[in-house]
Design an enzyme around this catalytic site. Structure first.
Site: not given
Ligand code: PAF
Length: 278
Positions: A34-37, A148-149, A176, A186
């Site tokens: 997703h956009a975080g990756h 960091k999540k 994000v 995910s």
């Protein structure tokens, strides 16, 4: 983008990269990107000449009752996103490639592996540390990036790299979020429409705690208990909400600075994690 599943072939390709004097940034993932990756991939490009990503759903870090078999696998869509993000090499090993024999030597993290996530998921951080150590041995990057999540994971891996004197700089990427504040994950795909509308409350209660602390509140246990109660009355089952010291995730005292509020709560099927630094 060059895709490898074979360890020796990837090693040979990365040896050529190093011979060219190019530095390597590495972003390990379990796919379902997703956009975080993708934000991690983009940051990676700013830290090194060549970006290597991996996709491997690591059985070792899943408990017996967890979602290993059902973990979303979206390889084709992941490849498209990685290509667009400028990733040069993708390592996507099979279990046979990465664990050709049963993994009996483990990286055993210290006490931190038993708190918070580790209390709910025994063995999880041993599985994460072990696979990341193997991936590091294969890729031998100059820098590696983690979101960091998964705050505790980042800390475990940073400490591991330091104690084993790995010449790898560990970088934490900011979380994000969707427009409504929900941290991308995910596991969000397991939420139904009602739960998805409810999900931003997790970040909202953390913001509330942060504001109270900034206003001088020092009764951390009460603040966290109230936040957990709020979530639970809205259908959540909260595992923990806790105010910790950023440097070691030990419970924070009233005089500590550089805090992080960490939380894990189940909403429907998925357990959602979030955190907020103060
Ligand atoms: O954060 C993840 O996706 C995984 O824990 C990692 C770091 C790729 C190890 O399997």
């Amino acid at each position: 983008m060059h895709i490898f599943s074979n360890v020796a072939e990837l090693r040979a390709a990365l040896a050529r990269v190093r011979q060219q004097g190019r530095s390597i940034a590495f972003v390990p993932t379990m796919g379902n990107l997703h956009a975080g990756h993708i934000s991690l991939m983009q940051q990676a490009r700013q830290h090194a000449d060549c970006v290597v990503a991996s996709i491997f759903v690591n059985r070792l870090q899943f408990g017996p009752n967890e979602d290993f078999d059902k973990y979303p696998r979206t390889f084709e869509a992941d490849c498209t996103q990685l290509r667009d993000a400028g990733v040069e090499f993708l390592f996507a090993p099979t279990e046979q490639d990465l664990y050709p024999e049963p993994q009996t030597y483990m990286v055993e993290p210290p006490e931190i592996q038993h708190m918070l996530e580790g209390e709910v998921r025994p063995g999880h951080f041993r599985g994460v540390a072990t696979v990341v150590m193997k991936l590091f041995q294969i890729v031998q990057p100059d820098v590696a990036l983690f979101g960091k999540k998964d705050y505790q994971q980042l800390m475990v891996l940073r400490n591991m790299a330091q104690q084993f004197m790995l010449p790898i700089k560990i970088i934490g990427g900011e979380t994000v979020r969707a427009d409504d504040g929900l941290a991308l994950s995910s596991r969000n795909s397991y939420l139904n429409a009602t739960e998805r509308a409810e999900a931003p409350r997790l970040q909202q209660v953390l913001q509330g705690i942060r504001q109270a602390v900034l206003n001088g509140q020092r009764n951390y246990e009460q603040l966290c208990q109230e936040a957990a109660d709020t979530l639970n009355t809205h259908g959540w089952q909260t595992d923990y909400i806790s105010i910790r010291r950023q440097q070691d995730l030990v419970p924070a005292g009233p005089d500590d600075r550089h805090l992080v509020i960490v939380a894990a709560s189940r909403l429907g099927i998925p357990r959602l994690l979030d955190n907020l630094e103060i």
